[in-house]
Design a protein around this motif. Structure first.
Motif, PDB file in Angstrom:
ATOM      1  N   ALA A   1       0.803  -1.233   0.000  1.00  0.00           N
ATOM      2  CA  ALA A   1       0.000   0.000   0.000  1.00  0.00           C
ATOM      3  C   ALA A   1       0.832   1.276   0.000  1.00  0.00           C
ATOM      4  O   ALA A   1       0.276   2.368  -0.211  1.00  0.00           O
ATOM      5  CB  ALA A   1      -0.935  -0.003   1.222  1.00  0.00           C
TER       6      ALA A   1
ATOM      7  N   ALA B   1      -5.029  -1.639  -3.875  1.00  0.00           N
ATOM      8  CA  ALA B   1      -5.678  -2.318  -2.749  1.00  0.00           C
ATOM      9  C   ALA B   1      -5.427  -3.806  -2.918  1.00  0.00           C
ATOM     10  O   ALA B   1      -5.523  -4.331  -4.030  1.00  0.00           O
ATOM     11  CB  ALA B   1      -7.168  -2.039  -2.746  1.00  0.00           C
TER      12      ALA B   1
ATOM     13  N   ASN C   1      -6.119   7.767   1.961  1.00  0.00           N
ATOM     14  CA  ASN C   1      -5.462   7.148   3.114  1.00  0.00           C
ATOM     15  C   ASN C   1      -4.390   8.049   3.714  1.00  0.00           C
ATOM     16  O   ASN C   1      -4.205   8.079   4.940  1.00  0.00           O
ATOM     17  CB  ASN C   1      -4.866   5.796   2.739  1.00  0.00           C
ATOM     18  CG  ASN C   1      -5.883   4.676   2.851  1.00  0.00           C
ATOM     19  OD1 ASN C   1      -6.999   4.908   3.297  1.00  0.00           O
ATOM     20  ND2 ASN C   1      -5.499   3.487   2.454  1.00  0.00           N
TER      21      ASN C   1
ATOM     22  N   ASP D   1      -7.969   1.091   5.426  1.00  0.00           N
ATOM     23  CA  ASP D   1      -7.311  -0.169   5.036  1.00  0.00           C
ATOM     24  C   ASP D   1      -7.029  -1.024   6.265  1.00  0.00           C
ATOM     25  O   ASP D   1      -6.960  -2.259   6.155  1.00  0.00           O
ATOM     26  CB  ASP D   1      -5.935   0.110   4.393  1.00  0.00           C
ATOM     27  CG  ASP D   1      -6.002   0.288   2.887  1.00  0.00           C
ATOM     28  OD1 ASP D   1      -7.112   0.500   2.350  1.00  0.00           O
ATOM     29  OD2 ASP D   1      -4.929   0.232   2.247  1.00  0.00           O
TER      30      ASP D   1
ATOM     31  N   LYS E   1     -12.126  -1.169   4.235  1.00  0.00           N
ATOM     32  CA  LYS E   1     -11.671  -2.036   3.139  1.00  0.00           C
ATOM     33  C   LYS E   1     -12.494  -3.308   2.987  1.00  0.00           C
ATOM     34  O   LYS E   1     -12.399  -3.979   1.959  1.00  0.00           O
ATOM     35  CB  LYS E   1     -10.181  -2.363   3.309  1.00  0.00           C
ATOM     36  CG  LYS E   1      -9.527  -2.881   2.040  1.00  0.00           C
ATOM     37  CD  LYS E   1      -8.010  -2.856   2.098  1.00  0.00           C
ATOM     38  CE  LYS E   1      -7.423  -4.188   2.416  1.00  0.00           C
ATOM     39  NZ  LYS E   1      -5.950  -4.171   2.384  1.00  0.00           N
TER      40      LYS E   1
END
Ligand code: TMP
Length: 237
Positions: free
Chosen positions: A11, A32, A50, A197, A212
Motif C-alpha cells: 500500500a 488495494a 489514506n 485499510d 476495506k
C-alpha cells in the motif's frame, strides 16, 4: 530530486529523506490488496484518501498524548515520518467480533469484547501473517517481555482514544491493526498507518461498512466509503 526508494509495500512506498538521515517519506499508493495479495485492484484517489485520513488521525493522537512516527503531511499522497525499524508484528485490537476471529473460534458476529482483545500476528507474507502468542513474538523479534507488554498497553490506550475520535463522527471502531517500530533513539513508537485499510469502521446508526471490507467482500465502492470517513473527520477535527 530523485529520492532513494528503500522499500515498496502493498500500500505504500518508503523513501529515504534527502534532507535528514532520520526521516523517511511515505508515499501512499492507489493499490488495494486482500487475502495476502491474492485479490488486487487499483482505485484512483485511494492513496490521497489514506494519506489524508492517516495524517489527521496521527495528529489527533499526538494532541491526545500518543506519539507516533508521523512528522507532517507533505502533499496529497506523501508524509514525512521518523525512521523506525519496523517490529515484524501486526497488533490487532478487537472491540466487536467480526472477520477472522469469528471463523477461527466460532464466535458469533458482533459479540462485544470487554475488555478489547489484543492479538499478535507475525508480519510475514510467505507465512500468511500467522497468529502467534507472546512467547513466540518474543522469540521472533528482539523484544523483551517488558517491551511487548509496553506495546500491548500502548495498543489499548490507542484503542480508547481512537474509539472516542471515531464516536465523534458517528463511527464505531470495530477492530484495527497497528504496527510499531524502534526509532533511532531506540524508543518503541507507533508506525505504519491508520486508515480504512487497517481499521474496520461501521456507521453507528446503520452499521454500514466504511472500510476495506467493501473491497475484500465486493459489497461496495471503496472510494465512496473512504471519502465518507475523510469528510466526517475533516468536519469534526
Ligand atoms: P482480521 O479479522 O482479518 O484478522 O483483521 C483484523 C483487523 O486487522 C481488521 O481491522 C483489518 C486489519 N488487517 C490489516 O490491517 N491487515 C491485514 O493484513 C489483515 C489480515 C487485517
Amino acid at each position: 530530486m530523485e529520492l532513494e526508494l528503500l522499500y515498496e509495500g502493498k500500500a505504500k512506498k518508503v523513501y529515504q529523506s534527502s534532507m535528514n538521515e532520520n526521516h523517511l517519506i511515505l508515499s501512499y499508493k492507489n493499490d488495494a490488496t486482500a487475502f495476502n495479495g491474492e485479490k488486487k485492484a487499483q482505485f484512483t484517489g485511494k492513496g490521497r484518501l489514506n494519506n489524508e485520513i492517516s495524517s489527521i488521525l496521527f495528529k489527533a493522537l499526538e494532541e491526545r498524548g500518543i506519539e507516533s512516527h508521523f512528522i507532517k503531511q507533505l502533499d496529497s499522497i506523501t508524509q514525512m515520518v521518523q525512521k523506525t525499524d519496523i517490529i515484524p508484528l501486526e497488533v490487532v485490537i478487537r472491540n466487536i467480533a467480526t472477520g477472522s476471529i469469528t471463523k477461527r473460534l466460532a464466535i458469533p458476529e458482533k459479540s462485544p469484547f470487554e475488555p478489547a482483545l489484543v492479538e499478535l500476528f507475525y508480519k510475514n507474507d510467505e507465512l500468511g501473517d500467522p497468529l502467534i502468542n507472546d512467547e513466540e513474538a518474543i522469540y521472533l523479534t528482539n523484544l523483551t517481555v517488558e517491551n511487548l507488554n509496553e506495546i500491548k498497553e500502548k495498543a489499548r490506550s490507542i484503542n480508547q482514544v481512537l474509539t472516542e475520535i471515531f464516536a465523534t463522527i458517528g463511527v464505531r471502531l470495530i477492530d484495527f491493526k497497528l504496527e510499531f517500530g524502534r526509532n533511532q533513539d531506540g524508543e518503541i513508537i507507533l508506525s505504519d498507518e491508520i486508515s480504512p485499510d487497517t481499521c474496520r469502521l461501521w456507521d453507528m446508526n446503520t452499521n454500514e461498512k466504511l472500510d476495506k471490507d467493501v473491497f475484500r467482500q465486493g459489497t461496495g465502492d471503496l472510494i465512496t466509503v473512504y471519502e465518507e470517513i475523510l469528510n466526517r473527520l475533516e468536519e469534526q477535527l
